[in-house]
Design a protein around this motif. Structure first.
Motif, mmCIF file in Angstrom:
data_model
loop_
_atom_site.group_PDB
_atom_site.id
_atom_site.type_symbol
_atom_site.label_atom_id
_atom_site.label_comp_id
_atom_site.label_asym_id
_atom_site.label_seq_id
_atom_site.Cartn_x
_atom_site.Cartn_y
_atom_site.Cartn_z
ATOM 1 N N ILE A 151 0.821 -1.221 0.000
ATOM 2 C CA ILE A 151 0.000 0.000 0.000
ATOM 3 C C ILE A 151 0.848 1.262 0.000
ATOM 4 N N GLY A 152 2.138 1.128 -0.327
ATOM 5 C CA GLY A 152 2.965 2.317 -0.485
ATOM 6 C C GLY A 152 3.519 2.907 0.785
ATOM 7 N N LEU A 153 3.654 2.119 1.827
ATOM 8 C CA LEU A 153 4.276 2.610 3.059
ATOM 9 C C LEU A 153 5.770 2.808 2.850
ATOM 10 N N SER A 154 6.337 3.808 3.495
ATOM 11 C CA SER A 154 7.790 3.956 3.530
ATOM 12 C C SER A 154 8.357 2.889 4.466
ATOM 13 N N VAL A 155 9.667 2.660 4.389
ATOM 14 C CA VAL A 155 10.269 1.670 5.277
ATOM 15 C C VAL A 155 10.144 2.114 6.729
ATOM 16 N N GLU A 156 10.138 3.433 6.958
ATOM 17 C CA GLU A 156 9.937 3.923 8.324
ATOM 18 C C GLU A 156 8.533 3.607 8.825
ATOM 19 N N ASP A 157 7.538 3.758 7.944
ATOM 20 C CA ASP A 157 6.156 3.429 8.326
ATOM 21 C C ASP A 157 5.988 1.924 8.528
ATOM 22 N N GLU A 158 6.635 1.135 7.661
ATOM 23 C CA GLU A 158 6.569 -0.315 7.836
ATOM 24 C C GLU A 158 7.167 -0.724 9.169
ATOM 25 N N TYR A 159 8.242 -0.059 9.559
ATOM 26 C CA TYR A 159 8.860 -0.352 10.858
ATOM 27 C C TYR A 159 7.926 0.038 11.999
ATOM 28 N N GLU A 160 7.311 1.215 11.892
ATOM 29 C CA GLU A 160 6.390 1.642 12.953
ATOM 30 C C GLU A 160 5.254 0.639 13.119
ATOM 31 N N LEU A 161 4.744 0.125 11.999
ATOM 32 C CA LEU A 161 3.679 -0.885 12.068
ATOM 33 C C LEU A 161 4.153 -2.120 12.830
ATOM 34 N N LEU A 162 5.414 -2.518 12.600
ATOM 35 C CA LEU A 162 5.973 -3.694 13.286
ATOM 36 C C LEU A 162 5.981 -3.513 14.798
ATOM 37 N N THR A 163 6.108 -2.287 15.260
ATOM 38 C CA THR A 163 6.228 -2.019 16.697
ATOM 39 C C THR A 163 4.884 -1.874 17.405
ATOM 40 N N ILE A 164 3.777 -1.837 16.634
ATOM 41 C CA ILE A 164 2.454 -1.646 17.234
ATOM 42 C C ILE A 164 1.939 -2.974 17.772
ATOM 43 N N ASP A 165 1.479 -2.981 19.009
ATOM 44 C CA ASP A 165 1.178 -4.227 19.719
ATOM 45 C C ASP A 165 -0.077 -4.948 19.257
ATOM 46 N N HIS A 166 -1.145 -4.196 18.921
ATOM 47 C CA HIS A 166 -2.445 -4.829 18.692
ATOM 48 C C HIS A 166 -2.956 -4.594 17.275
ATOM 49 N N GLU A 167 -3.694 -5.574 16.758
ATOM 50 C CA GLU A 167 -4.202 -5.507 15.389
ATOM 51 C C GLU A 167 -5.136 -4.325 15.189
ATOM 52 N N ASN A 168 -5.959 -4.005 16.198
ATOM 53 C CA ASN A 168 -6.844 -2.847 16.061
ATOM 54 C C ASN A 168 -6.052 -1.579 15.768
ATOM 55 N N GLU A 169 -4.977 -1.371 16.512
ATOM 56 C CA GLU A 169 -4.156 -0.182 16.318
ATOM 57 C C GLU A 169 -3.446 -0.220 14.963
ATOM 58 N N ARG A 170 -2.993 -1.405 14.567
ATOM 59 C CA ARG A 170 -2.337 -1.520 13.259
ATOM 60 C C ARG A 170 -3.315 -1.207 12.137
ATOM 61 N N GLN A 171 -4.551 -1.678 12.245
ATOM 62 C CA GLN A 171 -5.548 -1.385 11.219
ATOM 63 C C GLN A 171 -5.854 0.103 11.158
ATOM 64 N N ARG A 172 -5.949 0.758 12.313
ATOM 65 C CA ARG A 172 -6.184 2.205 12.318
ATOM 66 C C ARG A 172 -5.014 2.948 11.664
ATOM 67 N N PHE A 173 -3.804 2.460 11.914
ATOM 68 C CA PHE A 173 -2.606 3.053 11.311
ATOM 69 C C PHE A 173 -2.679 2.970 9.784
ATOM 70 N N LEU A 174 -3.072 1.802 9.263
ATOM 71 C CA LEU A 174 -3.171 1.621 7.816
ATOM 72 C C LEU A 174 -4.318 2.442 7.218
ATOM 73 N N ILE A 175 -5.415 2.533 7.929
ATOM 74 C CA ILE A 175 -6.554 3.324 7.455
ATOM 75 C C ILE A 175 -6.169 4.791 7.336
ATOM 76 N N ARG A 176 -5.431 5.317 8.332
ATOM 77 C CA ARG A 176 -4.975 6.711 8.256
ATOM 78 C C ARG A 176 -4.064 6.916 7.042
ATOM 79 N N HIS A 177 -3.191 5.949 6.785
ATOM 80 C CA HIS A 177 -2.321 6.038 5.611
ATOM 81 C C HIS A 177 -3.144 6.033 4.317
ATOM 82 N N LEU A 178 -4.121 5.131 4.230
ATOM 83 C CA LEU A 178 -4.952 5.047 3.027
ATOM 84 C C LEU A 178 -5.782 6.309 2.831
#
Length: 209
Positions: free
Chosen positions: A151-178
């Motif tokens: 979905i076009g994340l930068s490597v920094e954004d991909e790393y931030e996603l890796l550090t997020i503990d819960h799927e709900n928060e990760r989904q919100r992170f991706l939705i904000r990016h989209l």
């Protein structure tokens, strides 16, 4: 839980269950992979971003040795197992050519998440705009990790996603990016359509003024 892993820093982010093909050519990593194959042990890929090891990475297993060259180089297929955070980094690992370190394993629950429907709608719209075949499986746990590279994340954004503990928060992170990306992609597609029309005969309605 803490474990000791041979470490193979790379300027990329790997997620659990992701397949990663690697061409192994440096002597230190030829030694690392040879030992993994011989002993059936795992290794870690900590993300190396902006010339730093920020700390998080993914434990990997070697699933296939595709080819071993006469000079010792190898083509391998590996698979992400679980996320870790580096507690102690040693370069080189005692008695080895490669780095190693004690890592803290990060437990990730196989959640589907509460924002799945919204995420699927936005992903589907992006893929439609880009004319990319969508292969989204809504039943897949941890969908955020499965689509993060697409979905076009930068490597920094991909790393931030890796550090997020819960799927709900990760989904919100991706939705904000989209939400940021979709208007840009949509406008690009409209621009492409306008460019295609340039130079062609057009049937224009008369203006009333």
């Amino acid at each position: 839980m803490e474990i000791y892993l041979p470490l193979f820093p790379l300027n990329l982010v790997v997620y659990p269950n992701e397949d990663l093909n690697l061409h192994i050519f440096e002597e230190r990593y030829r030694q690392l992979i040879a030992e993994c194959l011989e002993k059936g042990q795992t290794f870690g890929i900590p993300a190396f971003i902006n010339n730093k090891l920020p700390g998080y990475g993914t434990e990997m297993s070697v699933t296939t040795l595709h080819k071993r060259y006469d000079d010792g180089r190898m083509d391998i297929k590996s698979k992400g197992i679980r996320i870790f955070k580096v507690a102690n980094f040693e370069n080189p690992s005692p008695g080895k050519l490669y780095a190693g370190g004690t890592v803290q394993v990060v437990e990730v629950e196989p959640e589907t998440g509460d924002h799945l429907d919204e995420l699927i709608v936005k992903l589907t719209r992006l893929y439609r705009l880009l004319q990319i075949k969508s292969e989204i499986d809504e039943e897949t746990p941890l969908l955020s990790f499965r689509v993060a590279h697409k979905i076009g994340l930068s490597v920094e954004d991909e790393y931030e996603l890796l550090t997020i503990d819960h799927e709900n928060e990760r989904q919100r992170f991706l939705i904000r990016h989209l939400d940021r990306v979709l208007p840009v992609v949509s406008e690009m597609e409209r621009t492409k359509d306008r460019i295609k029309m340039n130079g062609h005969f057009k049937n224009l309605d008369p203006l009333k003024f």
